[in-house]
Design an enzyme around this catalytic site. Structure first.
Site, PDB file in Angstrom:
ATOM      1  N   GLY A  15      23.830   6.206  98.885  1.00  0.00           N
ATOM      2  CA  GLY A  15      22.600   6.813 100.051  1.00  0.00           C
ATOM      3  C   GLY A  15      21.193   6.684  99.233  1.00  0.00           C
ATOM      4  N   ARG A  25      11.375   5.115  86.572  1.00  0.00           N
ATOM      5  CA  ARG A  25      10.117   5.143  85.982  1.00  0.00           C
ATOM      6  C   ARG A  25      10.492   6.435  85.021  1.00  0.00           C
ATOM      7  NH1 ARG A  25       6.502   8.988  86.058  1.00  0.00           N
ATOM      8  NH2 ARG A  25       4.235   7.862  85.225  1.00  0.00           N
ATOM      9  N   ARG A  76      27.091   0.663  98.664  1.00  0.00           N
ATOM     10  CA  ARG A  76      28.643   1.936  98.577  1.00  0.00           C
ATOM     11  C   ARG A  76      29.589   0.417  98.602  1.00  0.00           C
ATOM     12  NH1 ARG A  76      26.323   4.698 102.769  1.00  0.00           N
ATOM     13  NH2 ARG A  76      25.961   7.219 101.585  1.00  0.00           N
ATOM     14  N   ASP A 107      28.059  12.148  94.803  1.00  0.00           N
ATOM     15  CA  ASP A 107      29.414  12.472  94.095  1.00  0.00           C
ATOM     16  C   ASP A 107      29.965  10.679  93.704  1.00  0.00           C
ATOM     17  OD1 ASP A 107      29.860  12.468  96.743  1.00  0.00           O
ATOM     18  OD2 ASP A 107      31.437  14.217  96.519  1.00  0.00           O
ATOM     19  N   THR A 130      20.530  12.307  96.272  1.00  0.00           N
ATOM     20  CA  THR A 130      21.474  11.894  97.607  1.00  0.00           C
ATOM     21  C   THR A 130      20.869  14.028  97.861  1.00  0.00           C
ATOM     22  OG1 THR A 130      22.991  13.106  98.781  1.00  0.00           O
ATOM     23  CG2 THR A 130      23.241  14.202  96.124  1.00  0.00           C
ATOM     24  N   ILE A 131      19.988  12.734  99.663  1.00  0.00           N
ATOM     25  CA  ILE A 131      19.567  14.185 100.104  1.00  0.00           C
ATOM     26  C   ILE A 131      20.366  15.682 100.518  1.00  0.00           C
ATOM     27  CG2 ILE A 131      17.595  12.615 101.561  1.00  0.00           C
ATOM     28  CD1 ILE A 131      19.482  12.556 104.262  1.00  0.00           C
ATOM     29  N   ASP A 132      21.915  15.254 100.081  1.00  0.00           N
ATOM     30  CA  ASP A 132      22.847  16.442 100.676  1.00  0.00           C
ATOM     31  C   ASP A 132      22.881  17.487 100.199  1.00  0.00           C
ATOM     32  OD1 ASP A 132      23.204  14.563 103.125  1.00  0.00           O
ATOM     33  OD2 ASP A 132      24.863  14.266 102.250  1.00  0.00           O
ATOM     34  N   ASP A 134      24.654  18.129  97.052  1.00  0.00           N
ATOM     35  CA  ASP A 134      26.287  18.924  97.690  1.00  0.00           C
ATOM     36  C   ASP A 134      26.829  18.311  96.426  1.00  0.00           C
ATOM     37  OD1 ASP A 134      26.142  15.712  97.924  1.00  0.00           O
ATOM     38  OD2 ASP A 134      27.728  15.031  99.637  1.00  0.00           O
ATOM     39  N   MET A 174      20.883  15.415 109.587  1.00  0.00           N
ATOM     40  CA  MET A 174      22.080  14.298 107.931  1.00  0.00           C
ATOM     41  C   MET A 174      22.648  16.002 107.639  1.00  0.00           C
ATOM     42  SD  MET A 174      20.989  11.118 107.126  1.00  0.00           S
ATOM     43  CE  MET A 174      21.071   9.830 107.932  1.00  0.00           C
ATOM     44  N   GLY A 175      24.039  14.951 107.595  1.00  0.00           N
ATOM     45  CA  GLY A 175      24.785  16.332 106.298  1.00  0.00           C
ATOM     46  C   GLY A 175      26.376  15.973 106.661  1.00  0.00           C
ATOM     47  N   ARG A 176      26.852  14.706 106.454  1.00  0.00           N
ATOM     48  CA  ARG A 176      28.220  14.351 106.596  1.00  0.00           C
ATOM     49  C   ARG A 176      28.976  15.751 106.169  1.00  0.00           C
ATOM     50  NH1 ARG A 176      28.934   8.858 105.337  1.00  0.00           N
ATOM     51  NH2 ARG A 176      28.369   9.259 103.394  1.00  0.00           N
ATOM     52  N   LYS A 218      14.393  34.281 127.470  1.00  0.00           N
ATOM     53  CA  LYS A 218      13.842  33.073 126.171  1.00  0.00           C
ATOM     54  C   LYS A 218      14.145  31.959 126.125  1.00  0.00           C
ATOM     55  CE  LYS A 218      13.718  33.131 121.075  1.00  0.00           C
ATOM     56  NZ  LYS A 218      13.814  32.036 121.211  1.00  0.00           N
ATOM     57  N   GLU A 227      24.918  16.537 111.244  1.00  0.00           N
ATOM     58  CA  GLU A 227      25.844  15.851 111.857  1.00  0.00           C
ATOM     59  C   GLU A 227      27.483  15.986 111.957  1.00  0.00           C
ATOM     60  OE1 GLU A 227      25.624  11.802 110.229  1.00  0.00           O
ATOM     61  OE2 GLU A 227      25.008  12.513 108.025  1.00  0.00           O
ATOM     62  N   ARG A 260      16.251  10.152 105.021  1.00  0.00           N
ATOM     63  CA  ARG A 260      16.594   9.630 104.377  1.00  0.00           C
ATOM     64  C   ARG A 260      15.037   8.819 103.082  1.00  0.00           C
ATOM     65  NH1 ARG A 260      21.234   8.072 104.337  1.00  0.00           N
ATOM     66  NH2 ARG A 260      21.613   5.442 102.987  1.00  0.00           N
TER      67      ARG A 260
HETATM   68  O1  F6P Z   1      25.131  11.353 101.482  1.00  0.00           O
HETATM   69  C1  F6P Z   1      23.762  11.013 102.302  1.00  0.00           C
HETATM   70  C2  F6P Z   1      23.543  10.890 103.674  1.00  0.00           C
HETATM   71  O2  F6P Z   1      22.525  10.368 104.312  1.00  0.00           O
HETATM   72  C3  F6P Z   1      24.265  12.006 105.018  1.00  0.00           C
HETATM   73  O3  F6P Z   1      24.064  13.211 104.912  1.00  0.00           O
HETATM   74  C4  F6P Z   1      25.024  11.238 105.953  1.00  0.00           C
HETATM   75  O4  F6P Z   1      25.486  11.016 106.601  1.00  0.00           O
HETATM   76  C5  F6P Z   1      25.071   9.409 105.502  1.00  0.00           C
HETATM   77  O5  F6P Z   1      24.198   9.731 104.171  1.00  0.00           O
HETATM   78  C6  F6P Z   1      24.106   8.265 106.500  1.00  0.00           C
HETATM   79  O6  F6P Z   1      25.068   7.011 105.095  1.00  0.00           O
HETATM   80  P1  F6P Z   1      24.071   5.603 105.955  1.00  0.00           P
HETATM   81  O7  F6P Z   1      23.470   5.206 105.909  1.00  0.00           O
HETATM   82  O8  F6P Z   1      25.302   4.837 105.181  1.00  0.00           O
HETATM   83  O9  F6P Z   1      24.616   5.600 107.308  1.00  0.00           O
END
Ligand code: F6P
Length: 327
Positions: A15, A25, A76, A107, A130-132, A134, A174-176, A218, A227, A260
């Site tokens: 991703g 760069r 991928r 990873d 990676t934005i995750d 992880d 996000m965050g699988r 409240k 996610e 992303r």
């Molecule tokens: O690994 C980064 C990520 O943005 C995850 O947070 C998300 O689940 C996944 O990629 C989404 O992947 P795709 O762009 O293939 O839908």
């Protein structure tokens, strides 16, 4: 004594994440500074297999530090999981005389790099993009800070409208497999609840807490759900809450891929530049199978297999802070 590298390849894989361009760069310009030839590999391992490899010059990376996405594109690649695919990739590198690789990715990309490096004795250095967030062995991954800031900006806007209508909003980020974006953006926006894959979701405790909030009028509440939470995504959660507390006016917002994209923050530009520079230095020093990270603001090097196996740990204290601050 390790063989001296003369030609290196750089790719982005998995991703995309904001800051990858800043990192490309840095790799290209550090390589050229050290009189290496630098090649850009398009679409990650797919481009390696398809021989989509091009020489890069200093000007090839002009005016990209501020851009999201990746000029090298990313993918991928299933074929790289096969020995035949990897052999094709190796033959292409051999033809061009490329003797070192920098892989910017997550990873999955590092697992591929490790196998490839061991099979063909090609030095490989990984950079966590990676934005995750992880991956173990680094306080930051490239793109995480930008993604969190994007989420925060969106959630602040959602809170404005939630407040105007006295609504409960479920925001899915996000965050699988990783709850870091949820945790950071949730604390940063004062969310009432944060649900993450690393902790079993106690749905009854959340319902009880929301019922108690409803009693004291409240009605504006923000619940952030990663996610990949074990309970499910934002829609599943909203359906359950609607059933149990019908008086709440509930809306769901799924932030999705906007997290992303976008121009990288200063932190992402800086860490991407430092990591890209350091990865080339590693190759020149004859290092291989390492991930370049930053810990306590210092460069930190982790064997690729360790970076892949160990995940970052979520702090219980941070989760306690969420509870105490959101009343
Ligand atoms: O690994 C980064 C990520 O943005 C995850 O947070 C998300 O689940 C996944 O990629 C989404 O992947 P795709 O762009 O293939 O839908």
């Amino acid at each position: 004594m390790a063989k001296k590298v003369t030609k290196i390849g750089v790719m982005t894989s998995g991703g995309d994440s904001p800051g990858m361009n800043a990192c490309i760069r840095a790799v290209v310009r550090t390589g050229i500074y050290h009189k290496l030839e630098v090649f850009g590999i398009t679409r990650g391992y797919s481009g390696l297999i398809d021989n989509d490899i091009h020489k890069m010059e200093s000007r090839s990376v002009a005016n990209i530090i501020q851009r999201g996405g990746t000029i090298l594109k990313t993918a991928r690649c299933k074929e790289f999981l096969t020995p035949e695919g990897r052999k094709k990739a190796y033959n292409n590198l051999k033809k061009l005389g490329i003797d070192g690789l920098v892989i910017i990715g997550g990873d999955g990309s590092f697992k591929g790099a490790q196998v490839f490096s061991n099979e063909f004795n090609i030095p490989c250095i990984g950079i966590p993009g990676t934005i995750d967030k992880d991956i173990a062995g680094t306080d930051f991954t490239i793109g995480f800070d930008t993604a969190v800031n994007t989420a925060i900006e969106a959630i602040d806007k959602i809170r404005d409208t939630a407040d105007a209508h006295d609504r409960l909003f479920i925001v899915e980020v996000m965050g699988r497999d990783s709850g870091y974006i949820a945790l950071h953006s949730g604390i940063g926006t004062g969310a009432e609840h944060i649900l993450i894959p690393e902790r079993k979701t106690d749905i009854e405790a959340i319902i009880t807490s929301l019922q108690e909030k409803e009693k004291r009028k409240k009605l504006v509440n923000i619940v952030i759900v990663a996610e990949g939470d074990d309970y499910g995504g934002g829609t599943d959660l909203a359906n359950l809450i609607k059933e149990r507390i019908p008086n709440f006016d509930i809306r769901v917002a799924i932030l999705g891929h906007i997290q992303r994209g976008g121009s990288p923050t200063s932190i992402d530009r800086l860490i991407a530049s430092r990591m890209g520079y350091s990865a080339v230095e590693c190759l020149i020093e004859g290092k291989t199978n390492l991930m370049v990270g930053i810990m306590n603001n210092k460069m930190h090097f982790t064997p690729l297999d360790k970076a892949v196996k160990a995940k970052q740990k979520i702090s219980d204290e941070w989760l306690k802070i969420v509870k105490i601050l959101a009343t």
